[in-house]
Design a protein around this motif. Structure first.
Motif, PDB file in Angstrom:
ATOM      1  N   GLN A 103       0.815  -1.213   0.000  1.00 55.18           N
ATOM      2  CA  GLN A 103       0.000   0.000   0.000  1.00 55.18           C
ATOM      3  C   GLN A 103       0.853   1.270   0.000  1.00 55.18           C
ATOM      4  OE1 GLN A 103      -3.344   0.060  -0.594  1.00 55.18           O
ATOM      5  NE2 GLN A 103      -2.769  -2.068  -0.962  1.00 55.18           N
ATOM      6  N   ARG A 104       2.024   1.212   0.617  1.00 54.47           N
ATOM      7  CA  ARG A 104       2.912   2.378   0.556  1.00 54.47           C
ATOM      8  C   ARG A 104       3.387   2.599  -0.875  1.00 54.47           C
ATOM      9  NH1 ARG A 104       1.179   1.558   4.879  1.00 54.47           N
ATOM     10  NH2 ARG A 104      -0.492   2.602   3.758  1.00 54.47           N
ATOM     11  N   ILE A 105       3.619   1.513  -1.600  1.00 51.86           N
ATOM     12  CA  ILE A 105       4.034   1.640  -3.005  1.00 51.86           C
ATOM     13  C   ILE A 105       2.928   2.299  -3.824  1.00 51.86           C
ATOM     14  CG2 ILE A 105       4.660   0.348  -5.080  1.00 51.86           C
ATOM     15  CD1 ILE A 105       5.970  -1.727  -3.250  1.00 51.86           C
ATOM     16  N   THR A 106       1.685   1.872  -3.614  1.00 50.09           N
ATOM     17  CA  THR A 106       0.572   2.471  -4.359  1.00 50.09           C
ATOM     18  C   THR A 106       0.407   3.948  -4.023  1.00 50.09           C
ATOM     19  OG1 THR A 106      -1.003   1.779  -2.645  1.00 50.09           O
ATOM     20  CG2 THR A 106      -0.658   0.287  -4.505  1.00 50.09           C
ATOM     21  N   GLU A 107       0.638   4.323  -2.767  1.00 51.18           N
ATOM     22  CA  GLU A 107       0.523   5.731  -2.397  1.00 51.18           C
ATOM     23  C   GLU A 107       1.588   6.577  -3.096  1.00 51.18           C
ATOM     24  OE1 GLU A 107       0.729   5.745   1.809  1.00 51.18           O
ATOM     25  OE2 GLU A 107      -1.260   4.864   2.100  1.00 51.18           O
ATOM     26  N   ALA A 149      -6.480  -1.874  -8.045  1.00 52.71           N
ATOM     27  CA  ALA A 149      -5.857  -2.607  -6.946  1.00 52.71           C
ATOM     28  C   ALA A 149      -6.498  -2.242  -5.610  1.00 52.71           C
ATOM     29  CB  ALA A 149      -4.349  -2.320  -6.908  1.00 52.71           C
ATOM     30  N   ARG A 150      -6.795  -0.976  -5.406  1.00 57.78           N
ATOM     31  CA  ARG A 150      -7.404  -0.552  -4.147  1.00 57.78           C
ATOM     32  C   ARG A 150      -8.809  -1.127  -3.983  1.00 57.78           C
ATOM     33  NH1 ARG A 150      -5.861   5.758  -2.870  1.00 57.78           N
ATOM     34  NH2 ARG A 150      -3.761   5.349  -2.076  1.00 57.78           N
ATOM     35  N   GLN A 168     -12.346  -5.313  -1.337  1.00 55.64           N
ATOM     36  CA  GLN A 168     -13.320  -6.396  -1.463  1.00 55.64           C
ATOM     37  C   GLN A 168     -12.764  -7.716  -0.937  1.00 55.64           C
ATOM     38  OE1 GLN A 168     -16.558  -6.176  -2.517  1.00 55.64           O
ATOM     39  NE2 GLN A 168     -16.227  -3.970  -2.489  1.00 55.64           N
ATOM     40  N   VAL A 169     -11.485  -7.970  -1.208  1.00 63.27           N
ATOM     41  CA  VAL A 169     -10.869  -9.209  -0.731  1.00 63.27           C
ATOM     42  C   VAL A 169     -10.810  -9.228   0.794  1.00 63.27           C
ATOM     43  CG1 VAL A 169      -8.695 -10.501  -0.629  1.00 63.27           C
ATOM     44  CG2 VAL A 169      -9.570  -9.695  -2.824  1.00 63.27           C
TER      45      VAL A 169
END
Length: 340
Positions: A175-179, A217-218, A223-224
């Motif tokens: 999640q840090r990578i996506t941010e 991805a988010r 949902q997962v």
């Protein structure tokens, strides 16, 4: 007036057939059949689907209908207005080959240049057939958008499913990578891609892909994280099913509706972004054509030859409206909360 007296003779007992007491009057429907019935009730989604299919067929077939290539130039036939056989005789339709000068005089451009050919959507400043270029540009725009959406879907689903299912430190790192990626503007990524690669389909697709999958991805991760606490997932774990099979057999089928809806909303966004890049000169380079490059070329001569911009603008507007209407219909059909 006296009321009529009701007697027992007026009532007839119903004839009950014990063999049909548990008969199902309607056929049982699975999830996708039920969703399709709901989509069919949405007239806007069905009309949009038909229009989108027709536009896709024309994008594939249109460049080959006439003898003009999308990059064939004929300067003697430049800036000719639309002219269509039979329709040219209908006075209230703009397909007679007439143009208007700045002083208001109307003249026939085909007669003035002694052109016997018919250009159904006219020509541009280099004499290239706009009919062929519009459908070639539609083909390229759809190709870039669908390719970017599919790549975003694959990367986003895999990334989000792993992040949400594993959780813990792995989830925090992912999640840090996506941010970090969300904080990078798409335009900066595109400029970097153009510096490294030549402007074209490859650089645009890579630029759309680098940050486009983050939204998917988010959504998948959220949902997962909700579904992995369900009883059927706990039962699969108890029976010793591997994590990969749990994700593939139990979680992804339940995420199919969310994935399809987000993908359908991603496609028009990608089409608009590609058109925007081409409009500001960072997209495809001549002689390649996309709807964005055609709008850019038409915008430069909008006051003199408005058809060169109006025609591709109408096509891209139809595509984006159709995709959004279909996505809205799928969202209403696949969302359990929307059941009537």
């Amino acid at each position: 007036m006296a009321q009529e007296k009701i007697t027992k003779d007026m009532f007839t007992p119903a004839q009950i057939d014990a063999n049909k007491s548990e008969e199902i009057s309607k056929p049982s429907l699975n999830y996708w059949q039920d969703a399709w019935l709901r989509v069919r009730k949405n007239k806007g989604a069905i009309v949009s689907l038909v229009v989108l299919v027709l536009l896709t067929i024309m994008a594939l077939v249109g460049p080959h209908i006439n003898d003009h290539g999308y990059d064939d130039q004929n300067l003697k036939h430049n800036n000719l207005p639309p002219r269509i056989p039979v329709l040219e005789n209908v006075s209230w339709l703009p397909f007679d080959g007439d143009l208007e000068r700045r002083n208001g005089d109307v003249y026939n451009a085909y007669e003035q240049k002694n052109v016997d050919e018919y250009y159904w959507l006219g020509t541009d400043s280099l004499g290239r057939d706009l009919f062929t270029r519009v459908w070639k540009g539609t083909q390229v725009s759809l190709y870039i958008a669908v390719l970017a959406a599919v790549i975003d879907m694959v990367i986003g689903v895999i990334y989000g499913a792993i992040s949400g299912f594993v959780g813990g430190r792995t989830d925090n790192i992912l999640q840090r990578i996506t941010e970090i990626l969300v904080g990078i503007p798409n335009l900066v990524v595109v400029i970097l891609m153009i510096i490294v690669l030549d402007p074209g389909i490859l650089s645009i697709t890579i630029a759309l892909t680098i940050t486009g999958w983050v939204g998917m991805a988010r959504v998948v991760r959220a949902q997962v994280m909700k579904l992995k606490q369900q009883e059927y997932v706990l039962a699969a774990r108890t029976l010793g099913l591997a994590n990969g099979k749990i994700i593939w057999k139990h979680l992804l089928p339940n995420l199919a509706g969310v994935i399809i809806i987000n993908t359908m909303f991603t496609i028009p966004n990608a089409i608009f972004f590609e058109a925007f890049l081409s409009f500001i000169g960072l997209g495809l380079q001549p002689p390649l054509a996309s709807l964005g490059t055609l709008i850019d070329d038409g915008f430069k001569v909008l006051q003199l030859y408005p058809y060169q911009m109006i025609i591709p603008a109408v096509v891209i507007s139809l595509i984006m409206i159709c995709f959004n209407m279909i996505a809205d219909g799928l969202r209403d059909a696949l969302d359990p909360k929307m059941r009537d």
